[in-house]
Design an enzyme around this catalytic site. Sequence first.
Site, short mmCIF file in Angstrom:
data_model
loop_
_atom_site.label_atom_id
_atom_site.label_comp_id
_atom_site.label_asym_id
_atom_site.label_seq_id
_atom_site.Cartn_x
_atom_site.Cartn_y
_atom_site.Cartn_z
N HIS A 177 0.92 8.05 -42.30
CA HIS A 177 1.10 9.44 -42.76
C HIS A 177 0.68 10.40 -41.66
O HIS A 177 -0.40 10.28 -41.11
CB HIS A 177 0.26 9.69 -44.03
CG HIS A 177 0.89 9.17 -45.27
ND1 HIS A 177 0.63 9.71 -46.52
CD2 HIS A 177 1.77 8.16 -45.48
CE1 HIS A 177 1.33 9.07 -47.43
NE2 HIS A 177 2.03 8.10 -46.82
N TYR B 168 -2.91 17.47 -52.58
CA TYR B 168 -4.18 17.87 -53.20
C TYR B 168 -3.94 19.25 -53.81
O TYR B 168 -3.59 20.18 -53.09
CB TYR B 168 -5.28 17.99 -52.16
CG TYR B 168 -5.69 16.70 -51.47
CD1 TYR B 168 -4.92 16.15 -50.44
CD2 TYR B 168 -6.86 16.05 -51.84
CE1 TYR B 168 -5.31 14.98 -49.81
CE2 TYR B 168 -7.25 14.87 -51.19
CZ TYR B 168 -6.47 14.35 -50.20
OH TYR B 168 -6.84 13.18 -49.56
N PRO C 236 -14.70 11.76 -53.57
CA PRO C 236 -13.48 11.13 -53.02
C PRO C 236 -12.47 12.14 -52.46
O PRO C 236 -11.49 11.75 -51.84
CB PRO C 236 -12.89 10.39 -54.22
CG PRO C 236 -13.43 11.10 -55.40
CD PRO C 236 -14.79 11.58 -55.01
N LYS D 116 -13.21 9.66 -47.77
CA LYS D 116 -14.11 9.26 -46.70
C LYS D 116 -14.99 8.06 -47.03
O LYS D 116 -15.66 7.53 -46.14
CB LYS D 116 -15.02 10.44 -46.32
CG LYS D 116 -14.25 11.57 -45.64
CD LYS D 116 -13.54 11.07 -44.39
CE LYS D 116 -12.61 12.10 -43.80
NZ LYS D 116 -11.71 11.49 -42.80
N TYR E 79 -10.07 15.16 -41.34
CA TYR E 79 -9.33 14.23 -42.20
C TYR E 79 -8.96 12.95 -41.44
O TYR E 79 -9.05 11.85 -41.97
CB TYR E 79 -8.06 14.90 -42.74
CG TYR E 79 -7.45 14.20 -43.95
CD1 TYR E 79 -6.40 13.31 -43.81
CD2 TYR E 79 -7.94 14.44 -45.24
CE1 TYR E 79 -5.84 12.68 -44.90
CE2 TYR E 79 -7.39 13.82 -46.34
CZ TYR E 79 -6.34 12.93 -46.17
OH TYR E 79 -5.79 12.29 -47.27
C1 PHB Z 1 -6.33 7.29 -53.37
O1 PHB Z 1 -5.17 7.01 -53.01
O2 PHB Z 1 -6.95 6.63 -54.25
C2 PHB Z 1 -7.01 8.50 -52.76
C3 PHB Z 1 -6.39 9.15 -51.70
C4 PHB Z 1 -7.01 10.26 -51.12
C5 PHB Z 1 -8.23 10.70 -51.63
C6 PHB Z 1 -8.85 10.05 -52.70
C7 PHB Z 1 -8.23 8.94 -53.28
O3 PHB Z 1 -8.82 11.80 -51.07
#
Ligand code: PHB
Length: 394
Positions: free
Chosen positions: A76, A204, A296, A300, A388
């Site tokens: 990605h 997000y 989450p 990280k 990130y």
């Molecule tokens: C996930 O795919 O479970 C996931 C991805 C990004 C995040 C948190 C969880 O920031």
Amino acid sequence: MPQTHRTSVCIIGAGPAGLLLSQLLANAGVDSIVIDRRDRAYIEGRIRAGVLEQGTVDALTEAGVGDRMHREGLVHSGFDLAFDGDRHRIDIAALTGKSVLVYGQTEVTRDLFDKRMAEGGCFFFNVEDVTPGALKTHQPTVSFQHDGQPVTVTCDYVAGCDGFHGVSRKSIPADVLRTFERVYPFGWLGVLTERPPVSDELIYANHARGFALCSMRSATRSRYYLQCDADDDPENWSDDRFWDELRLRIGAEAAANLQTGPSFEKSIAPLRSFVAEPMRYGNLFLAGDAAHIVPPTGAKGLNLAVADVRLLARALAERYRSGSTTHIDSYSRIVLARVWKVERFSWQLSNLMHQFPDHTDFERKMQRAEFDYLVQSEAASKTIAENYVGLPLE
Ligand code: PHB
Ligand code: APR
């Protein structure tokens, strides 16, 4: 009379941190024994996040467990932040020259187990009453019950990779240990579904109704999260209710592409920021969730555990190779310097992207203003991007 075993490093915990440490040490010719209170199937079955920083990809490749990750992982080069339906792409490739790899932690754990077992790694599963001892001596011990029998491992070093609820951190005396914590007033309700993801990249979303995240495990398996009350119950969320709420929070454009299906692994996780200092006591070293927890939001948790392990494996390998304890002696200071910066990013992104019950209209305006600034300022977006993709190891 207890069974006795001798090894260089006794690793408590066979999650990603303990498994990777055992593999990196083996690659450096350092033997270890890994113990866990669960078994492999249970450990592999824990559903966790799945965004790997380049540093994590490099570490797993260096450990010799990267083949499937490189075959099946999804590269990605960016992700979207959304506010009340307005979308802004953080172009991490253009802003940092790097990318991230979407590859589930379950898969990482499976790859590490496969390698360790193939190389004859020494494990004790389903252990009980684990008790580290003599940590300030040159012969620390880890005692436990296994198959109803007492076992004692004598070693040079103990690696506490036993997660937030483990015993290692608690083995540091209360007058030595310092902890720092922020518990967030909400949780994340997560589901998996065997449907293509709503978008090629992660979204997000901050919406007046709450946070939502659109993620994935593959081109055919999606992962979604909704902010919910910390004391909510997954039983309160039928699939229909979940999908309806997700549509509202991610905006009409994304919702139009949402393919819903039966959910599985529906569960709620609490959110906290937590750090324990120091990450060394005598010949006990903490790594991963045993020492720190991040919400989450910034993906990280696994990446921070891997970064700890890279530094700890380097320190221990140096000691056995040359006798030098330079990196052992600086481990806690160096690793914590990075831990706090990653905690900051995860905390900042969580504050930006969630609805807080005690927020006034002013704070909600500040969230929107920060989003609008990210849209307008390449410099602002670059700060998000460089965190990130992963900060330097030291
Ligand atoms: C996930 O795919 O479970 C996931 C991805 C990004 C995040 C948190 C969880 O920031
Ligand atoms: N004795 C032996 N093993 C223990 C004990 C104990 N007293 N307590 C916990 N464990 C084991 C758990 O069964 C688990 O398998 O330690 C392991 C810790 O693994 P994780 O919790 O996965 O922690 P870590 O390896 O640091 O990985 C961090 O995993 O939980 C996610 O979100 C987290 O992505 C992050 C990553």
